[in-house]
Design an enzyme around this catalytic site. Structure first.
Site, mmCIF file in Angstrom:
data_model
loop_
_atom_site.group_PDB
_atom_site.id
_atom_site.type_symbol
_atom_site.label_atom_id
_atom_site.label_comp_id
_atom_site.label_asym_id
_atom_site.label_seq_id
_atom_site.Cartn_x
_atom_site.Cartn_y
_atom_site.Cartn_z
ATOM 1 N N HIS A 24 0.825 -1.212 0.000
ATOM 2 C CA HIS A 24 0.000 0.000 0.000
ATOM 3 C C HIS A 24 0.860 1.264 0.000
ATOM 4 C CE1 HIS A 24 -3.363 2.596 0.888
ATOM 5 N NE2 HIS A 24 -2.802 2.974 2.020
ATOM 6 N N HIS A 103 10.668 17.895 -14.179
ATOM 7 C CA HIS A 103 11.520 16.702 -14.169
ATOM 8 C C HIS A 103 12.417 16.655 -12.927
ATOM 9 C CE1 HIS A 103 13.438 13.251 -15.878
ATOM 10 N NE2 HIS A 103 14.625 13.820 -15.895
ATOM 11 N N ASN A 127 9.310 8.496 -18.671
ATOM 12 C CA ASN A 127 9.422 7.776 -17.402
ATOM 13 C C ASN A 127 8.182 8.038 -16.559
ATOM 14 O OD1 ASN A 127 12.270 7.229 -18.036
ATOM 15 N ND2 ASN A 127 12.505 9.414 -17.648
#
Length: 133
Positions: A24, A103, A127
């Protein structure tokens, strides 16, 4: 079923081992071929050649068995890719909440991940970081 081996979905034992340890709110990075190495986290490198496999191929294989609560991606992704690529990512993301951030901020999240799957993807800023539910 032939023998006891996996016949579909993800069959890479290192990837299976990595995702089996995610609980979790843990995060998992799926990165491109040029993403930096992070010594703080386990990296499973499944790159074969430039473009194989892609971040989205890995995501699409994970999605049926991995409850994703949020996805992070660099906001630079939008300005560096054609609309067709943006649409492909949006289709794979579906209704999963998405946060795009600079980024530099995205990279700050990486060391907190359980692990990183490095692909052969060449998509600029493609990504992603997945957070489990």
């Amino acid at each position: 079923m032939i023998g006891g081996m996996l016949q579909s979905g993800i069959i890479n034992p290192r990837v299976l081992d990595l995702i089996a340890r995610i609980r979790h709110t843990n995060t998992l990075v799926i990165a491109d071929w040029a993403f930096p190495y992070w010594p703080e986290i386990e990296t499973v490198d499944i790159s074969l050649t430039r473009g194989v496999p892609t971040v989205l191929q890995v995501l699409d294989l994970l999605t049926p068995n991995f409850k994703i609560g949020r996805i992070w991606q660099a906001e630079e992704f939008l300005g560096k890719n054609p609309q067709e690529t943006v649409n492909e990512f949006a289709r794979s993301f579906g209704q999963i909440p998405l946060t795009r951030e600079p980024h530099a901020d995205f990279k700050k999240r990486v060391p907190g991940a359980i692990g990183l799957i490095r692909t052969g993807d060449t998509t600029a800023y493609g990504n992603i970081i997945l957070e489990s539910v």
